[in-house]
Design an enzyme around this catalytic site. Structure first.
Site, short mmCIF file in Angstrom:
data_model
loop_
_atom_site.label_atom_id
_atom_site.label_comp_id
_atom_site.label_asym_id
_atom_site.label_seq_id
_atom_site.Cartn_x
_atom_site.Cartn_y
_atom_site.Cartn_z
N SER A 31 0.80 -1.24 0.00
CA SER A 31 0.00 0.00 0.00
C SER A 31 0.83 1.28 0.00
O SER A 31 1.58 1.51 0.93
CB SER A 31 -0.86 0.09 1.27
OG SER A 31 -1.67 -1.01 1.43
N HIS A 62 -3.35 0.29 -4.59
CA HIS A 62 -2.66 -0.90 -5.09
C HIS A 62 -2.93 -0.94 -6.59
O HIS A 62 -3.97 -1.42 -7.02
CB HIS A 62 -3.24 -2.18 -4.47
CG HIS A 62 -3.04 -2.29 -3.00
ND1 HIS A 62 -3.72 -1.51 -2.11
CD2 HIS A 62 -2.24 -3.09 -2.26
CE1 HIS A 62 -3.33 -1.84 -0.88
NE2 HIS A 62 -2.45 -2.79 -0.95
N HIS A 84 -5.65 -9.20 -1.64
CA HIS A 84 -5.77 -9.64 -0.25
C HIS A 84 -6.99 -10.53 -0.10
O HIS A 84 -7.95 -10.40 -0.86
CB HIS A 84 -5.94 -8.41 0.66
CG HIS A 84 -4.87 -7.38 0.51
ND1 HIS A 84 -4.85 -6.49 -0.53
CD2 HIS A 84 -3.77 -7.11 1.27
CE1 HIS A 84 -3.79 -5.71 -0.41
NE2 HIS A 84 -3.12 -6.07 0.66
N TYR A 86 -9.19 -10.23 2.16
CA TYR A 86 -10.39 -9.46 2.55
C TYR A 86 -11.15 -8.91 1.35
O TYR A 86 -12.30 -8.50 1.46
CB TYR A 86 -10.03 -8.32 3.53
CG TYR A 86 -9.05 -7.28 3.00
CD1 TYR A 86 -9.42 -6.36 2.03
CD2 TYR A 86 -7.76 -7.22 3.50
CE1 TYR A 86 -8.52 -5.43 1.54
CE2 TYR A 86 -6.85 -6.28 3.04
CZ TYR A 86 -7.24 -5.40 2.06
OH TYR A 86 -6.35 -4.48 1.58
N GLU A 87 -10.51 -8.94 0.18
CA GLU A 87 -11.23 -8.51 -1.03
C GLU A 87 -12.15 -9.62 -1.53
O GLU A 87 -12.92 -9.42 -2.47
CB GLU A 87 -10.23 -8.16 -2.14
CG GLU A 87 -9.35 -6.96 -1.81
CD GLU A 87 -8.26 -6.75 -2.86
OE1 GLU A 87 -8.60 -6.32 -3.97
OE2 GLU A 87 -7.10 -7.03 -2.56
N ALA A 114 2.58 -2.33 4.37
CA ALA A 114 2.24 -1.32 5.37
C ALA A 114 1.77 -2.08 6.60
O ALA A 114 1.03 -3.05 6.47
CB ALA A 114 1.12 -0.44 4.84
N MET A 218 -2.18 -7.16 7.00
CA MET A 218 -3.17 -8.02 6.35
C MET A 218 -2.62 -8.72 5.11
O MET A 218 -3.39 -9.13 4.24
CB MET A 218 -4.40 -7.20 5.98
CG MET A 218 -5.04 -6.48 7.16
SD MET A 218 -6.41 -5.43 6.64
CE MET A 218 -6.74 -4.50 8.16
N SER A 219 -1.30 -8.85 5.02
CA SER A 219 -0.74 -9.47 3.81
C SER A 219 0.51 -10.29 4.14
O SER A 219 0.70 -10.70 5.27
CB SER A 219 -0.39 -8.37 2.80
OG SER A 219 0.69 -7.59 3.24
N ASN A 242 1.22 3.36 10.91
CA ASN A 242 0.34 3.87 11.98
C ASN A 242 0.64 3.10 13.26
O ASN A 242 1.18 2.00 13.22
CB ASN A 242 -1.14 3.66 11.59
CG ASN A 242 -1.44 2.21 11.29
OD1 ASN A 242 -1.18 1.72 10.19
ND2 ASN A 242 -1.96 1.51 12.28
N HIS A 254 -7.62 4.08 6.55
CA HIS A 254 -6.83 3.69 5.38
C HIS A 254 -6.05 4.89 4.85
O HIS A 254 -4.93 4.75 4.37
CB HIS A 254 -7.76 3.12 4.30
CG HIS A 254 -7.03 2.71 3.04
ND1 HIS A 254 -6.10 1.69 3.05
CD2 HIS A 254 -7.08 3.18 1.78
CE1 HIS A 254 -5.61 1.56 1.82
NE2 HIS A 254 -6.19 2.44 1.03
N1 HPA Z 1 -3.62 -3.19 11.22
C1 HPA Z 1 -3.72 -4.08 10.21
N2 HPA Z 1 -3.21 -3.86 9.00
C2 HPA Z 1 -2.56 -2.71 8.79
C3 HPA Z 1 -2.42 -1.74 9.79
C4 HPA Z 1 -2.99 -1.99 11.08
O1 HPA Z 1 -2.90 -1.19 12.02
N3 HPA Z 1 -1.72 -0.70 9.26
C5 HPA Z 1 -1.45 -1.06 7.98
N4 HPA Z 1 -1.95 -2.27 7.69
#
Ligand code: HPA
Length: 287
Positions: A31, A62, A84, A86-87, A114, A218-219, A242, A254
């Protein structure tokens, strides 16, 4: 048509486009981390949508294309964007691109992502090499009949295989040297993968910390598992976009993840350019 044949067809399609490039190093950009692809020379660009059977990303940030060419002179194949679970993609679809990279002859991959920082010492925008992972997605991409033909070298493609050094020690050392040359430090962390798409709750983050995780995302984990099944060496680099849930006063979004990615992608690009050349040279010397 079997999954194996689909992978082969996609690989053959790309091989024809890449002429005689034959990269041994692959890169997956997460990302907001796509800019290093701009440094590729003699670039052959192929949108995922043109490649037979290739899954296409639906997430903003992406972009979804292959950039093959040379980075610092070294042949490389870059995936700008990934899909991913989740998609709504199946485990087989999520890991399809990694299978294709393997069939193309890639021997080492650099997986970037990320991630949320669980370790309170992490600064926003900091880059961390992944030393190990925890698969908390609730699935494993290798569930189902084993396909030994994906084993590219002796002792790979096995039903059961070792994951004690899933993330190559020697590639981590190279990444640390590359970062040092760029004037930045590169700590090591443990990446815990969740399926998403909701971010975590503060209680989940506290639980993950006690489990030993320092990063959450998530990847990457499915890709690493499939890469190791094929005998591909893995280097993982997370960008702390973050603070994980409960560690900051502002809600997660996001946009924040994406914006922080944007801020560090130049730094990441510098590290990637160096490390790809070094990995390529290392693999060349071992031939
Ligand atoms: N949690 C899950 N996936 C992420 C995060 C997060 O805080 N930041 C970037 N991808």
């Amino acid at each position: 048509m079997t999954y194996f044949d689909q992978v082969n067809e996609a690989a053959q399609f790309l091989r024809a486009k890449m002429d005689r490039l034959a990269p041994t190093v692959g890169v997956v950009l997460g990302s907001g981390l796509g800019s290093v692809a701009n440094a590729v020379t003699e670039a052959v660009i192929v949108p995922y949508g043109e490649i037979p059977h290739f899954p296409q990303s639906t997430v903003e940030g992406h972009s979804g294309r292959i950039v093959a060419g040379r980075l610092g002179g070294a042949p490389v194949i870059i995936m700008q964007g990934r899909v991913h679970s989740y998609e709504g993609y199946s485990p087989a679809e999520v890991t399809f691109p990694m299978r294709v990279l393997g069939m193309l002859g890639v021997q080492a991959v650099v997986l970037t992502n990320a991630a949320g920082g669980i370790d309170e010492n992490y600064q926003l925008g900091q880059l961390i090499t992944i030393a190990d992972h925890i698969n908390f997605m609730g699935w494993n991409p290798l569930v189902g009949p084993n396909e030994p033909r994906f084993g590219l070298r002796k002792g790979t493609g096995l039903r059961f295989f070792d994951m004690t050094e899933a993330y190559s020690e020697r590639l981590r050392r190279l990444a640390q040297q590359a970062a040092a040359d760029e004037g930045i430090s590169l700590d090591e962390g443990v990446y815990l993968a969740v399926s998403g798409p909701s971010f975590e709750t503060p209680a989940e983050i506290r639980a993950f910390r006690t489990m030993g995780a320092t990063l959450v995302g998530m990847s990457t984990v499915p890709e690493t598992i499939v890469a190791r099944h094929m005998g591909i060496e893995v280097l993982g680099i997370s960008c702390v976009t973050n603070k994980a849930a409960g560690l900051s006063t502002t809600p997660l979004s996001h946009e924040e993840v994406f914006e922080t990615g944007r801020l560090v992608e130049r730094r990441l690009a510098g590290v990637l350019e160096r490390v790809v050349v070094w990995i390529s040279t290392l693999l060349e010397a071992e031939r």
